[in-house]
Enzyme design. Structure first.
Site, PDB file in Angstrom:
ATOM      1  CB  CYS A  55      -0.928  -0.063   1.132  1.00  0.00           C
ATOM      2  SG  CYS A  55      -2.391   0.942   1.101  1.00  0.00           S
ATOM      3  NE  ARG A  65     -10.184   6.169   3.254  1.00  0.00           N
ATOM      4  CZ  ARG A  65      -8.664   6.001   3.109  1.00  0.00           C
ATOM      5  NH1 ARG A  65      -7.956   4.987   3.450  1.00  0.00           N
ATOM      6  NH2 ARG A  65      -7.739   6.988   3.266  1.00  0.00           N
ATOM      7  CG  HIS A 118      -2.891  -3.306   4.536  1.00  0.00           C
ATOM      8  ND1 HIS A 118      -1.916  -2.751   5.060  1.00  0.00           N
ATOM      9  CD2 HIS A 118      -3.540  -2.331   3.648  1.00  0.00           C
ATOM     10  CE1 HIS A 118      -1.896  -1.559   4.467  1.00  0.00           C
ATOM     11  NE2 HIS A 118      -2.893  -1.240   3.665  1.00  0.00           N
TER      12      HIS A 118
HETATM   13  N1  GLN Z   1      -1.896   6.797   2.458  1.00  0.00           N
HETATM   14  C1  GLN Z   1      -2.417   6.060   1.270  1.00  0.00           C
HETATM   15  C2  GLN Z   1      -3.914   5.966   0.917  1.00  0.00           C
HETATM   16  O1  GLN Z   1      -4.834   6.164   1.230  1.00  0.00           O
HETATM   17  C3  GLN Z   1      -1.895   4.663   1.764  1.00  0.00           C
HETATM   18  C4  GLN Z   1      -2.866   3.857   2.613  1.00  0.00           C
HETATM   19  C5  GLN Z   1      -2.432   2.605   3.185  1.00  0.00           C
HETATM   20  O2  GLN Z   1      -1.156   2.444   3.397  1.00  0.00           O
HETATM   21  N2  GLN Z   1      -3.304   1.754   3.532  1.00  0.00           N
HETATM   22  O3  GLN Z   1      -4.052   5.875  -0.267  1.00  0.00           O
END
Ligand code: GLN
Length: 240
Positions: free
Chosen positions: A95, A129, A192
């Site tokens: 990520c 998101r 993740h």
């Molecule tokens: N901050 C980044 C995003 O929101 C990565 C998020 C994350 O590592 N889960 O895209």
């Protein structure tokens, strides 16, 4: 008899380590031990001295703010990481660090964080998101099961190959079915979960690649992945 050693470097555990990403290190460490190797673990944080000898590199995700904290340091060690990537060192970046191994991440608040360009991808922060359980597929690793949570959407450049294909969930973005990116043995992914406990084939790819590169061959006992298989079965049935 002393055991052969494998050095595992974890990038920025203080700032880039969310949704259980630390579990990836634990899996690599324990499987190396089960296979008869002696893992040496290095936690690399901002300002640390980058070691000269590394066999496996892993790194996790983080908030946009965490990415800003490590950004300058990552650019500093970027050329060293690039040389290691060219030399086929296996790496797994999840990520937030996947995004910064690309060309750039343009955050929602308008900042552009330049990446180290090992992966030919670019990421744009959005108001959508992408969150939830995810299942992807890879020809060698089968179904890969994890959890994603990111507002950055990533698009592959001409020189990038996707890591996996999305079966359930979003992956790189809400437009195509690509998940992650790969260059040589460097894998960037949004998963993740942590990803490695539920996907031991992927953990073994990193280990197998590192060991054969260093010692020429890899002979092991078979590991009983009964519990990982149960976790995979349950996690893959969870609703998005
Ligand atoms: N901050 C980044 C995003 O929101 C990565 C998020 C994350 O590592 N889960 O895209």
């Amino acid at each position: 008899m002393t055991k052969p050693t494998i050095t595992v470097l974890q990038l920025y555990p203080k700032d880039m380590n969310i949704y259980g990403d630390y579990g990836n290190l634990l899996v690599i460490q324990r499987r190396l031990e089960w296979y008869g190797y002696e893992p040496t673990i290095i936690h690399y944080n901002v300002g640390d001295v980058f070691p000269s000898d590394v066999d496996i590199i892993i790194g996790g995700g983080g908030q946009d703010s965490g990415q800003e904290v490590i950004h300058a340091d990552l650019l500093k060690i970027g050329p060293k990481l690039k040389i290691l990537a060219e030399k086929n060192v296996p790496m797994l970046l999840v990520c937030g660090l996947y995004q910064l191994f690309g060309n750039f991440f343009k955050t929602l608040n308008g900042k552009t964080l330049r990446g180290i360009g090992i992966l030919d991808v670019e990421t744009i922060g959005t108001h959508e998101r992408l969150i939830g359980n995810i299942v992807t597929n890879h020809p060698d690793f089968g179904d890969i099961i994890g959890y994603e949570n990111h507002s950055g959407q990533t698009f592959l450049g001409q020189h990038a190959e996707p890591f996996a294909t999305v079966i359930k969930g979003a992956g790189n973005n809400s437009k195509d079915s690509h998940e992650g990116a790969r260059f040589k043995n460097v894998i960037g992914t949004y998963l993740h979960g942590s990803i490695l406990p539920k996907n031991p084939k992927l953990a073994d790819f990193l280990i197998h690649t590192a060991v054969t590169k260093k010692y020429g061959d890899f002979s092991t006992d078979i590991i009983d992945d009964h519990f990982a298989d149960m976790a995979r079965a349950i996690a893959s049935e969870r609703p998005r």
